[in-house]
Design a protein around this motif. Sequence first.
Motif, PDB file in Angstrom:
ATOM      1  N   GLU A 135       0.839  -1.195   0.000  1.00  5.08           N
ATOM      2  CA  GLU A 135       0.000   0.000   0.000  1.00  5.08           C
ATOM      3  C   GLU A 135       0.873   1.243   0.000  1.00  5.08           C
ATOM      4  OE1 GLU A 135      -3.428   2.320   2.582  1.00  5.08           O
ATOM      5  OE2 GLU A 135      -2.919   0.266   3.137  1.00  5.08           O
ATOM      6  N   ALA A 136       0.551   2.174  -0.899  1.00  2.00           N
ATOM      7  CA  ALA A 136       1.198   3.474  -0.921  1.00  2.00           C
ATOM      8  C   ALA A 136       0.199   4.502  -0.414  1.00  2.00           C
ATOM      9  CB  ALA A 136       1.666   3.828  -2.330  1.00  2.00           C
ATOM     10  N   LEU A 137       0.680   5.416   0.408  1.00  2.00           N
ATOM     11  CA  LEU A 137      -0.200   6.441   0.950  1.00  2.00           C
ATOM     12  C   LEU A 137       0.529   7.766   0.980  1.00  2.00           C
ATOM     13  CD1 LEU A 137      -0.123   6.223   4.744  1.00  2.00           C
ATOM     14  CD2 LEU A 137       0.612   4.245   3.440  1.00  2.00           C
ATOM     15  N   LEU A 138      -0.242   8.833   1.028  1.00  2.00           N
ATOM     16  CA  LEU A 138       0.347  10.172   1.090  1.00  2.00           C
ATOM     17  C   LEU A 138       0.791  10.477   2.506  1.00  2.00           C
ATOM     18  CD1 LEU A 138      -2.158  12.143  -1.137  1.00  2.00           C
ATOM     19  CD2 LEU A 138       0.089  11.247  -1.769  1.00  2.00           C
ATOM     20  N   GLY A 139       1.895  11.172   2.612  1.00  2.00           N
ATOM     21  CA  GLY A 139       2.385  11.588   3.911  1.00  2.00           C
ATOM     22  C   GLY A 139       1.502  12.662   4.516  1.00  2.00           C
ATOM     23  N   HIS A 140       1.691  12.874   5.791  1.00  2.00           N
ATOM     24  CA  HIS A 140       0.957  13.909   6.523  1.00  2.00           C
ATOM     25  C   HIS A 140       1.621  15.245   6.226  1.00  2.00           C
ATOM     26  CE1 HIS A 140      -0.580  16.125  10.028  1.00  2.00           C
ATOM     27  NE2 HIS A 140      -1.568  15.225  10.026  1.00  2.00           N
ATOM     28  N   GLU A 141       0.828  16.290   6.026  1.00  2.00           N
ATOM     29  CA  GLU A 141       1.388  17.580   5.627  1.00  2.00           C
ATOM     30  C   GLU A 141       2.120  18.316   6.751  1.00  2.00           C
ATOM     31  OE1 GLU A 141      -0.593  19.669   2.125  1.00  2.00           O
ATOM     32  OE2 GLU A 141      -2.281  18.807   3.225  1.00  2.00           O
ATOM     33  N   GLU A 142       1.711  18.113   8.006  1.00  2.00           N
ATOM     34  CA  GLU A 142       2.364  18.829   9.108  1.00  2.00           C
ATOM     35  C   GLU A 142       3.348  17.968   9.901  1.00  2.00           C
ATOM     36  OE1 GLU A 142      -1.350  19.198   9.268  1.00  2.00           O
ATOM     37  OE2 GLU A 142      -1.025  20.785   7.799  1.00  2.00           O
ATOM     38  N   ASP A 143       3.081  16.688  10.034  1.00  2.00           N
ATOM     39  CA  ASP A 143       3.878  15.837  10.919  1.00  2.00           C
ATOM     40  C   ASP A 143       4.168  14.516  10.212  1.00  2.00           C
ATOM     41  OD1 ASP A 143       4.935  14.211  12.897  1.00  2.00           O
ATOM     42  OD2 ASP A 143       3.412  14.719  14.391  1.00  2.00           O
ATOM     43  N   ILE A 144       5.387  14.372   9.732  1.00  2.00           N
ATOM     44  CA  ILE A 144       5.722  13.185   8.940  1.00  2.00           C
ATOM     45  C   ILE A 144       5.655  11.885   9.748  1.00  2.00           C
ATOM     46  CG2 ILE A 144       7.132  14.485   7.302  1.00  2.00           C
ATOM     47  CD1 ILE A 144       9.630  13.327   8.770  1.00  2.00           C
ATOM     48  N   PHE A 145       5.594  11.980  11.070  1.00  2.00           N
ATOM     49  CA  PHE A 145       5.548  10.769  11.893  1.00  2.00           C
ATOM     50  C   PHE A 145       4.128  10.238  12.100  1.00  2.00           C
ATOM     51  CE2 PHE A 145       9.783  12.272  12.772  1.00  2.00           C
ATOM     52  CZ  PHE A 145      10.509  11.101  12.889  1.00  2.00           C
ATOM     53  N   VAL A 146       3.108  10.997  11.720  1.00  2.00           N
ATOM     54  CA  VAL A 146       1.720  10.553  11.924  1.00  2.00           C
ATOM     55  C   VAL A 146       1.440   9.222  11.233  1.00  2.00           C
ATOM     56  CG1 VAL A 146      -0.699  11.100  11.408  1.00  2.00           C
ATOM     57  CG2 VAL A 146       0.759  12.803  12.511  1.00  2.00           C
ATOM     58  N   PRO A 147       1.761   9.056   9.933  1.00  2.00           N
ATOM     59  CA  PRO A 147       1.485   7.751   9.317  1.00  2.00           C
ATOM     60  C   PRO A 147       2.308   6.615   9.940  1.00  2.00           C
ATOM     61  CG  PRO A 147       2.177   9.350   7.650  1.00  2.00           C
ATOM     62  CD  PRO A 147       2.258  10.026   8.977  1.00  2.00           C
ATOM     63  N   ILE A 148       3.495   6.937  10.426  1.00  2.00           N
ATOM     64  CA  ILE A 148       4.325   5.920  11.071  1.00  2.00           C
ATOM     65  C   ILE A 148       3.643   5.457  12.356  1.00  2.00           C
ATOM     66  CG2 ILE A 148       6.556   5.483  12.178  1.00  2.00           C
ATOM     67  CD1 ILE A 148       7.737   7.531  10.128  1.00  2.00           C
ATOM     68  N   GLU A 149       3.099   6.406  13.126  1.00  2.00           N
ATOM     69  CA  GLU A 149       2.364   6.044  14.345  1.00  2.00           C
ATOM     70  C   GLU A 149       1.156   5.178  14.009  1.00  2.00           C
ATOM     71  OE1 GLU A 149       3.056   9.597  17.546  1.00  2.00           O
ATOM     72  OE2 GLU A 149       1.763  10.071  15.839  1.00  2.00           O
ATOM     73  N   GLU A 150       0.452   5.512  12.936  1.00  2.00           N
ATOM     74  CA  GLU A 150      -0.752   4.765  12.558  1.00  2.00           C
ATOM     75  C   GLU A 150      -0.426   3.345  12.100  1.00  2.00           C
ATOM     76  OE1 GLU A 150      -2.534   7.365   9.652  1.00  2.00           O
ATOM     77  OE2 GLU A 150      -3.299   8.736  11.190  1.00  2.00           O
ATOM     78  N   ILE A 151       0.661   3.191  11.349  1.00  2.00           N
ATOM     79  CA  ILE A 151       1.027   1.871  10.815  1.00  2.00           C
ATOM     80  C   ILE A 151       1.756   1.030  11.857  1.00  2.00           C
ATOM     81  CG2 ILE A 151       2.429   0.687   9.063  1.00  2.00           C
ATOM     82  CD1 ILE A 151       1.828   3.190   7.246  1.00  2.00           C
ATOM     83  N   ASP A 152       2.529   1.669  12.733  1.00  2.00           N
ATOM     84  CA  ASP A 152       3.297   0.988  13.779  1.00  2.00           C
ATOM     85  C   ASP A 152       4.185  -0.115  13.188  1.00  2.00           C
ATOM     86  OD1 ASP A 152       4.209   0.448  16.350  1.00  2.00           O
ATOM     87  OD2 ASP A 152       2.563  -0.940  16.778  1.00  2.00           O
ATOM     88  N   PRO A 153       5.169   0.279  12.370  1.00  2.00           N
ATOM     89  CA  PRO A 153       5.993  -0.706  11.668  1.00  2.00           C
ATOM     90  C   PRO A 153       7.023  -1.388  12.557  1.00  2.00           C
ATOM     91  CG  PRO A 153       6.887   1.460  11.316  1.00  2.00           C
ATOM     92  CD  PRO A 153       5.609   1.647  12.106  1.00  2.00           C
ATOM     93  N   ASP A 154       7.553  -2.467  12.024  1.00  2.00           N
ATOM     94  CA  ASP A 154       8.684  -3.142  12.655  1.00  2.00           C
ATOM     95  C   ASP A 154      10.006  -2.575  12.143  1.00  2.00           C
ATOM     96  OD1 ASP A 154       7.258  -5.324  14.166  1.00  2.00           O
ATOM     97  OD2 ASP A 154       6.480  -5.649  12.142  1.00  2.00           O
ATOM     98  N   VAL A 155       9.969  -2.074  10.892  1.00  2.00           N
ATOM     99  CA  VAL A 155      11.177  -1.547  10.242  1.00  2.00           C
ATOM    100  C   VAL A 155      10.817  -0.293   9.458  1.00  2.00           C
ATOM    101  CG1 VAL A 155      13.019  -2.013   8.559  1.00  2.00           C
ATOM    102  CG2 VAL A 155      12.121  -3.882   9.956  1.00  2.00           C
ATOM    103  N   ILE A 156      11.685   0.693   9.520  1.00  2.00           N
ATOM    104  CA  ILE A 156      11.643   1.822   8.594  1.00  2.00           C
ATOM    105  C   ILE A 156      12.872   1.675   7.715  1.00  2.00           C
ATOM    106  CG2 ILE A 156      11.821   4.318   8.306  1.00  2.00           C
ATOM    107  CD1 ILE A 156      10.300   4.611  10.939  1.00  2.00           C
ATOM    108  N   ALA A 157      12.635   1.529   6.422  1.00  2.00           N
ATOM    109  CA  ALA A 157      13.721   1.360   5.461  1.00  2.00           C
ATOM    110  C   ALA A 157      13.987   2.695   4.778  1.00  2.00           C
ATOM    111  CB  ALA A 157      13.343   0.305   4.425  1.00  2.00           C
ATOM    112  N   LEU A 158      15.190   3.192   4.919  1.00  2.00           N
ATOM    113  CA  LEU A 158      15.591   4.433   4.278  1.00  2.00           C
ATOM    114  C   LEU A 158      16.398   4.123   3.025  1.00  2.00           C
ATOM    115  CD1 LEU A 158      16.820   6.387   7.429  1.00  2.00           C
ATOM    116  CD2 LEU A 158      14.570   6.528   6.324  1.00  2.00           C
TER     117      LEU A 158
END
Length: 143
Positions: free
Chosen positions: A67-90
């Motif tokens: 799934e691809a989704l748009l980032g949050h306009e004010e706080d880039i960590f909001v989608p990360i909080e919602e998904i609660d991942p095991d890994v963030i791949a940079l």
Amino acid sequence: MTRTVIAQGTFDILHPGHVHYLEEAAAMGDELYVIVARKANVDHKSAPICPATQRRDVVNALETVDEALLGHEEDIFVPIEEIDPDVIALGHDQHHDDEAIVAELDRRGIDCEVRRASPRESTGEGELLSTRLIIDRILEQRG
């Protein structure tokens, strides 16, 4: 237990470097979510040419992406909080400060690993592995 991975980026003009990054990110877990940056959040390079929804739709069409989704306009960590991942791949060349990301994740109580993908080696056949290089070539040949 499903291992969830988040990748993120601008993905303005999709190229083999992006595909490599997303394939490596997908290999780090079972589900790959991709957060596509909004124009307002792209302040480290030229603003994207393509609209955010178009960039999201193209990324979402890749088989490796769940799934691809748009980032949050004010706080880039909001989608990360919602998904609660095991890994963030940079991506190997993304401008992010890994330690600052880890510190913010800790501050927000998000327990996940931050990893970097490897660079994709060029085939040497004039392959362009960055949006900037693609734009430069277009301007050079057609501008």
